[in-house]
Enzyme design. Structure first.
Site, PDB file in Angstrom:
ATOM      1  N   CYS A 136      53.413 -24.701  10.638  1.00  0.00           N
ATOM      2  CA  CYS A 136      53.415 -26.302  10.846  1.00  0.00           C
ATOM      3  C   CYS A 136      52.895 -26.693  12.066  1.00  0.00           C
ATOM      4  O   CYS A 136      52.115 -27.930  11.998  1.00  0.00           O
ATOM      5  CB  CYS A 136      54.875 -26.612  11.075  1.00  0.00           C
ATOM      6  SG  CYS A 136      55.972 -25.754   9.714  1.00  0.00           S
TER       7      CYS A 136
ATOM      8  N   GLU B  47      58.554 -33.434  12.856  1.00  0.00           N
ATOM      9  CA  GLU B  47      58.306 -32.905  11.360  1.00  0.00           C
ATOM     10  C   GLU B  47      56.770 -33.242  11.070  1.00  0.00           C
ATOM     11  O   GLU B  47      56.227 -34.236  11.068  1.00  0.00           O
ATOM     12  CB  GLU B  47      59.113 -33.998  10.498  1.00  0.00           C
ATOM     13  CG  GLU B  47      60.516 -33.467  10.300  1.00  0.00           C
ATOM     14  CD  GLU B  47      60.879 -31.987   9.864  1.00  0.00           C
ATOM     15  OE1 GLU B  47      60.017 -31.760   8.923  1.00  0.00           O
ATOM     16  OE2 GLU B  47      61.682 -31.938  10.202  1.00  0.00           O
ATOM     17  N   SER B  48      56.131 -31.878  10.665  1.00  0.00           N
ATOM     18  CA  SER B  48      54.554 -31.790  10.662  1.00  0.00           C
ATOM     19  C   SER B  48      54.068 -32.798   9.564  1.00  0.00           C
ATOM     20  O   SER B  48      53.327 -33.188   9.782  1.00  0.00           O
ATOM     21  CB  SER B  48      54.343 -30.249  10.544  1.00  0.00           C
ATOM     22  OG  SER B  48      54.761 -29.933   9.344  1.00  0.00           O
TER      23      SER B  48
ATOM     24  N   VAL C 126      59.127 -26.299  16.301  1.00  0.00           N
ATOM     25  CA  VAL C 126      57.767 -26.795  16.583  1.00  0.00           C
ATOM     26  C   VAL C 126      57.082 -27.360  15.221  1.00  0.00           C
ATOM     27  O   VAL C 126      57.234 -26.482  14.298  1.00  0.00           O
ATOM     28  CB  VAL C 126      56.699 -25.764  17.412  1.00  0.00           C
ATOM     29  CG1 VAL C 126      57.247 -25.727  18.704  1.00  0.00           C
ATOM     30  CG2 VAL C 126      56.641 -24.632  16.425  1.00  0.00           C
TER      31      VAL C 126
END
Ligand SMILES: N[C@@H](CCC(=O)N[C@@H](CS)C(=O)NCC(=O)O)C(=O)O
Length: 242
Positions: free
Chosen positions: A12, A66-67, A54
């Site tokens: 992510c 939230e990627s 992460v």
């Protein structure tokens, strides 16, 4: 200023670093150790990211988690070069791939990674220490699932099913790429970026069927083009500072 809380090999985090690299943006790094040290579960980090995962982006003091949300945010704030297609329909297709990367591919690769990556990382720890590490996870759903895996194990059958679930997504990818150079149209988009770190992970986890490019030639061709972009090395390979 852009500051990214991330981990070197996290899929992510790689999504976000690939996006930053495609856009040529300067950013400050704050590496967060998600290994046995579990910096991601420390109170200062959970205050930033309540899920204790992460990546997290800090943009001039505003925090985004939230990627998938982070990479769309980056495209909103720094639209040049655009990483979302123009047409609404293509944007919808792009978001379906972003969602699939998270809720099908990431979810299932996580189940596979439990035996291949998580347990070996904790090989030195006793069962009590492993439970203690899992109990520190701030997200109750994740904590429950990890504890279930620790107690019951991830069986060969569970792993095979997880791989089969990912294979369905890869077959869809092949279908799309047979008719179009990129996942959501004629140009690279966040859809391609969202999937890229997972395709690398299939190889790293020796999931030979998922990287059999004779079986999925259009995905193989896409993979060569992705790896040839300067953003690939810049975004995927971050030196481990530990
Ligand atoms: N949906 C989240 C997932 C983030 C996530 O699961 N990150 C992993 C690394 S790829 C993590 O921090 N794992 C550490 C842990 O769960 O303890 C996102 O896309 O940002």
């Amino acid at each position: 200023m852009l500051k990214l809380y991330h981990f070197c090999t996290s899929t992510c985090s790689r999504k976000v670093r690939l996006t930053l690299a495609e856009k040529g943006l300067e950013w400050e790094s704050r590496h967060v150790d998600i290994g046995p040290r579990q910096e991601n579960t420390e109170p200062w980090y959970v205050a930033l990211n309540p899920n204790g995962v992460v990546p997290t982006l800090d943009h001039d003091g505003e925090i985004i988690i939230e990627s998938n949300v982070i990479i769309e945010y980056l495209d909103d704030m720094f639209p040049d070069p655009p990483l979302r297609p123009e047409r609404g329909y293509d944007r919808a297709r792009m978001r379906i791939w972003m969602d699939r990367a998270e809720h099908v591919i990431h979810k299932n690769i996580n189940a596979i990674s439990f035996n291949k990556r998580f347990l070996p990382r904790l090989a030195e720890k006793s069962e009590e220490e492993k439970e203690e590490i899992i109990n520190r996870l701030p997200n109750p759903e994740k904590r429950h699932e990890m504890m279930r895996r620790l107690k019951a194990g991830v069986s060969v059958d569970d792993e095979a099913q997880a791989e089969a679930n990912i294979a369905v997504a890869m077959d869809r990818m092949e279908e799309v790429l047979q008719g179009s150079p990129w996942l959501a149209g004629d140009t690279l988009s966040l859809a391609d970026i969202a999937v890229t770190p997972f395709v690398e992970r299939f190889g790293a986890n020796d999931l030979a069927n998922l990287v059999d490019w004779a079986a999925r030639p259009a995905v193989g061709n896409w993979w060569s083009r992705i790896q040839a972009r300067p953003s690939y090395d810049e975004g995927m390979n971050f030196p481990d500072p530990r």
